[in-house]
Structures are given as structure tokens and as C-alpha cells.
Design a protein around this motif. Structure first.
Motif, PDB file in Angstrom:
ATOM      1  N   LEU A 155      45.510  32.766  35.060  1.00 23.53           N
ATOM      2  CA  LEU A 155      45.561  33.054  36.752  1.00 23.53           C
ATOM      3  C   LEU A 155      45.542  34.277  36.918  1.00 23.53           C
ATOM      4  O   LEU A 155      45.024  35.008  37.991  1.00 23.53           O
ATOM      5  CB  LEU A 155      46.899  32.275  37.133  1.00 23.53           C
ATOM      6  CG  LEU A 155      46.979  32.318  38.492  1.00 23.53           C
ATOM      7  CD1 LEU A 155      45.987  31.606  39.391  1.00 23.53           C
ATOM      8  CD2 LEU A 155      48.477  31.513  38.931  1.00 23.53           C
ATOM      9  N   ILE A 156      46.433  35.255  36.439  1.00 21.15           N
ATOM     10  CA  ILE A 156      46.238  36.655  36.518  1.00 21.15           C
ATOM     11  C   ILE A 156      44.757  37.151  36.295  1.00 21.15           C
ATOM     12  O   ILE A 156      44.554  37.975  37.368  1.00 21.15           O
ATOM     13  CB  ILE A 156      47.155  37.252  35.222  1.00 21.15           C
ATOM     14  CG1 ILE A 156      48.625  36.866  35.496  1.00 21.15           C
ATOM     15  CG2 ILE A 156      46.860  38.881  35.581  1.00 21.15           C
ATOM     16  CD1 ILE A 156      49.606  37.323  34.476  1.00 21.15           C
ATOM     17  N   ARG A 157      44.145  36.861  35.509  1.00 21.54           N
ATOM     18  CA  ARG A 157      42.878  37.332  35.361  1.00 21.54           C
ATOM     19  C   ARG A 157      41.847  36.711  36.566  1.00 21.54           C
ATOM     20  O   ARG A 157      40.802  37.531  37.262  1.00 21.54           O
ATOM     21  CB  ARG A 157      42.140  36.887  34.115  1.00 21.54           C
ATOM     22  CG  ARG A 157      42.664  37.573  32.620  1.00 21.54           C
ATOM     23  CD  ARG A 157      41.668  37.479  31.669  1.00 21.54           C
ATOM     24  NE  ARG A 157      41.784  35.861  31.355  1.00 21.54           N
ATOM     25  CZ  ARG A 157      42.524  35.287  30.469  1.00 21.54           C
ATOM     26  NH1 ARG A 157      43.632  36.097  29.868  1.00 21.54           N
ATOM     27  NH2 ARG A 157      42.333  33.944  30.081  1.00 21.54           N
ATOM     28  N   GLN A 158      42.033  35.492  37.014  1.00 27.70           N
ATOM     29  CA  GLN A 158      41.240  34.839  38.038  1.00 27.70           C
ATOM     30  C   GLN A 158      41.619  35.542  39.382  1.00 27.70           C
ATOM     31  O   GLN A 158      40.583  35.729  40.236  1.00 27.70           O
ATOM     32  CB  GLN A 158      41.415  33.576  38.120  1.00 27.70           C
ATOM     33  CG  GLN A 158      40.743  32.662  37.133  1.00 27.70           C
ATOM     34  CD  GLN A 158      41.283  31.175  37.232  1.00 27.70           C
ATOM     35  OE1 GLN A 158      42.307  30.705  37.643  1.00 27.70           O
ATOM     36  NE2 GLN A 158      40.752  30.310  36.405  1.00 27.70           N
ATOM     37  N   LEU A 159      42.664  35.922  39.442  1.00 32.22           N
ATOM     38  CA  LEU A 159      43.140  36.542  40.870  1.00 32.22           C
ATOM     39  C   LEU A 159      42.761  38.240  40.689  1.00 32.22           C
ATOM     40  O   LEU A 159      43.255  38.900  41.496  1.00 32.22           O
ATOM     41  CB  LEU A 159      44.631  36.333  41.001  1.00 32.22           C
ATOM     42  CG  LEU A 159      44.963  34.980  41.523  1.00 32.22           C
ATOM     43  CD1 LEU A 159      46.619  34.641  41.570  1.00 32.22           C
ATOM     44  CD2 LEU A 159      44.094  34.521  42.658  1.00 32.22           C
ATOM     45  N   GLU A 160      42.339  38.795  39.736  1.00 35.69           N
ATOM     46  CA  GLU A 160      42.136  40.180  39.459  1.00 35.69           C
ATOM     47  C   GLU A 160      43.385  41.000  39.818  1.00 35.69           C
ATOM     48  O   GLU A 160      43.364  41.714  40.349  1.00 35.69           O
ATOM     49  CB  GLU A 160      40.958  40.515  40.450  1.00 35.69           C
ATOM     50  CG  GLU A 160      39.776  39.960  40.044  1.00 35.69           C
ATOM     51  CD  GLU A 160      38.803  40.304  41.186  1.00 35.69           C
ATOM     52  OE1 GLU A 160      39.020  41.063  42.120  1.00 35.69           O
ATOM     53  OE2 GLU A 160      37.427  39.904  40.695  1.00 35.69           O
ATOM     54  N   LEU A 161      44.299  40.461  38.802  1.00 34.59           N
ATOM     55  CA  LEU A 161      45.773  40.982  38.697  1.00 34.59           C
ATOM     56  C   LEU A 161      46.100  41.900  37.716  1.00 34.59           C
ATOM     57  O   LEU A 161      47.142  42.289  37.374  1.00 34.59           O
ATOM     58  CB  LEU A 161      46.862  40.084  39.230  1.00 34.59           C
ATOM     59  CG  LEU A 161      46.646  39.456  40.619  1.00 34.59           C
ATOM     60  CD1 LEU A 161      47.800  38.373  40.653  1.00 34.59           C
ATOM     61  CD2 LEU A 161      47.275  40.774  41.694  1.00 34.59           C
TER      62      LEU A 161
END
Length: 357
Positions: free
Chosen positions: A332-338
Motif C-alpha cells: 500500500l505504501i508503494r501504491q500510494l507513492e509514500l
């Protein structure tokens, strides 16, 4: 004094707030001996310990919810009154810890009980009284799934102690209630989070339970929690709102006490504080498991990013208690570019990080 500490999904196999609290409690009471009764989803061995046990721990009894009772016992003839008491208790009609000796000694093994005419009649009558319209086969197996761990736990061998202390209701509260009944000893109950409410949240989201049976599972956990509240001599929690929830869920008001978590002010104040001038630095000390809802924290971080707030969120807690969930959070962190703003650093020395936040 020998004290039995009953924990579920916790010490000494899982690190976290309750486990650390149990460990500290035993270390700070060297004048007493402790027996750990640890209830886990699956079998564990000493190699799985996450803590080095204090010297005053005399034994660890690990009870797995998936591990069937092995003691052989012959079913006894039950009176009509005893059969009715079993039905009333299993259909959540009333709490009755005095029924434990019947479930421990008179119904035979769990498999014998589940194959009995009594159990079939009980399930059939409950299905009809509830006005169920779903699959009777599914309903039958729900009952087996619900009560198999209960009967296995009640029929397990348990250590002799002078006092029993459960760190939650649920299965731990059930075992502590049975130990009080069996050994005629005091029973202290402490709740850090409200167990039955946490199970309710999980059950409402569970995909493995047919929707028509969810309320039954929720009632089950509230039922065994009420039993622990009634059986305990003292019911202690951390703050007033928890006490209100306990009272609403059936805890007698005269037993309720509030003991807030202690804070080592001296030790923490000596750490100092490094002011961050370039960004807002946020720290989360939390186990990365579904009940902690890490994903909502990550979505909240995305809101900060969208608002152009310079920040860094460091999530500190073990990543191996639910590896699948931890992997979902990292995805999720990667998907949200965080990736540059949200860091999952695993289990670390918290004191090294605190001054930065």
C-alpha cells in the motif's frame, strides 16, 4: 505465592504491549513464582519464545486452539437438568461457570460430545428457535468450530496455583474462570483492550463466516466475556471509557477498577528532544497486525502528502507476527507513492528514535 498468568495470543511467543507488561510484572515481583498459561492459535515450542523468561517463572503451559484434547474419558449419563443447563449455557441464555465440571468430566471427549444425540438435538433446536434459513450443515459446523476450542481448553491439564490472573477475557478469561472454579482460588482480570469488542470488529470484516452466522459468533465472544466478568474477583482496566464498556458488557460495577498504564517519566525525559525544522516527524509504536489498522494510518499519511505537508512517518513494531498483513501494508505504501515518507522499520530500540519525533 504461585500465580498463574493466563494470556492469549501473547507472552512469551508474541512481542507487544501486553507481553511487555506481563514480563515487567513478573520481573518486578521476584518474591512470587509464576506459571504461564499461554493460549495460541497453533502449537508452539520453547524455540518460539520472544522473551527470556524471568527466573521466577516455574513453568509454561501452552494450549493451542487447533490442538485437540488427548485425555480419554467416558461419557456419563446426564440428568435432564444437566442437559438443560448445557443447552442454556451454549445458547447464551445465562452465564454459569458451575457448568464447567460437567463439560470437563461428564460429556466425554469433545469428539464424543459432538457425535452425541444431545449435541445434535441442541443444534437442531437452536437452529429452529433462531429462525435460521441458511444451510443447516454450515450451522452445525459453526457450532462445532465454536465449541471445539472451548471443550479442549476446559479439558486440558492446568497447573495448580494460589491465584490466577487473566490478561483478557475470551479464552484466557474462560480458562481463568475454570481454574477458579476447579481450584477455589482468587481470580484477577485485567483488560488492556476490550477483548469482545475487538473480536466483534474482526468478525464483522471476516470473509470466512457466512453473513447470517456473524451475529452468533459475536454473541459467543460477548457471552464468554460476561462469564469472566462475573467470575473474577476484580476487573481492572486502563481508563474510564473501557470501564464503561465493561459495565455495558455485563461486568458488575462493584468489581471495576481503573489503573492507568505507568510511564517512566524520569527515563523518558532524560532522552531529550531533537527538533526537526525541515519536516513533521511522526512516530508510531505499534504491532503491524490487522487489529491495529495500520492501513488507515497509511491512508492518513497520504492525506498529509496531498496537502503538501512535509513529513516523515516511522512505524516501529514487529513485522513477522502477520507477515501477509505486513506485506500488504508495504504494498500500500508503494501504491500510494509514500516510500520516501512512510518507513516501516520493524522492531527497534524505541528510545533511540523517540527524541526525533
Amino acid at each position: 505465592m504461585k500465580i498463574g498468568i493466563v494470556v492469549e495470543g501473547s507472552y512469551p511467543y508474541v512481542s507487544g504491549g501486553v507481553s511487555s507488561w506481563v514480563h515487567m510484572l513478573m520481573e518486578q515481583m521476584p518474591m512470587h513464582e509464576f506459571e504461564i498459561i499461554s493460549i495460541m492459535p497453533n502449537p508452539k515450542t520453547e524455540a518460539d519464545y520472544r522473551y527470556t523468561l524471568p527466573k521466577n517463572v516455574t513453568g509454561v503451559t501452552t494450549l493451542a486452539l487447533t490442538q485437540r484434547a488427548t485425555r480419554k474419558r467416558r461419557p456419563e449419563a446426564l440428568s435432564e437438568a444437566e442437559r438443560e443447563r448445557i443447552k442454556t449455557w451454549m445458547t447464551f441464555g445465562q452465564v454459569d461457570s458451575s457448568i464447567y465440571p460437567i463439560l470437563e468430566n461428564q460429556i466425554g471427549t469433545p469428539e464424543q460430545f459432538f457425535s452425541s444425540r444431545l449435541f445434535y438435538q441442541l443444534v437442531t433446536e437452536s437452529y429452529q428457535e433462531e429462525g435460521q434459513a441458511g444451510s443447516f450443515i454450515d450451522y452445525f459446523w459453526m457450532w462445532r468450530s465454536m465449541y471445539a476450542p472451548v471443550l479442549d481448553l476446559l479439558q486440558a491439564g492446568l497447573p495448580q496455583v494460589d491465584l490466577v490472573h487473566a490478561a483478557s477475557t475470551g479464552y484466557a478469561g474462560l480458562i481463568a474462570s475454570a481454574m477458579k472454579e476447579r481450584q477455589n482460588i482468587p481470580f484477577l482480570l485485567t483488560e488492556h483492550g476490550i477483548y469482545s469488542r475487538e473480536r466483534e470488529e474482526e468478525l464483522l470484516q471476516a470473509s470466512w463466516i457466512p453473513a447470517e452466522f456473524r451475529s452468533h459468533w459475536i454473541q459467543f465472544f460477548h457471552h464468554i466475556s460476561r462469564e469472566a466478568y462475573r467470575k473474577a474477583d476484580d476487573v481492572i482496566t486502563l481508563f474510564e471509557r473501557n470501564g464503561e464498556l465493561q459495565r455495558q458488557l455485563g461486568a458488575p460495577v462493584e468489581k471495576l477498577s481503573i489503573i492507568p498504564n505507568g510511564i517512566d517519566v524520569t527515563g523518558l525525559s532524560a532522552l531529550g528532544h531533537v527538533l526537526g525544522v525541515d519536516k513533521l516527524r511522526i512516530g508510531a509504536i505499534v504491532r503491524v497486525v490487522p487489529i491495529k489498522d495500520i492501513k488507515t494510518m497509511i491512508y492518513a499519511a497520504k492525506l498529509l502528502q496531498d496537502m503538501l505537508v512535509p513529513f516523515e512517518l516511522t512505524i516501529m513494531g514487529p513485522l513477522d507476527e502477520d507477515k501477509e498483513y505486513a506485506a500488504e501494508c508495504e504494498m500500500l505504501i508503494r501504491q500510494l507513492e509514500l516510500e520516501q515518507s512512510v518507513l516501516m522499520v520493524g522492531k527497534v530500540d524505541i528510545r533511540q528514535h523517540l527524541p526525533e519525533f
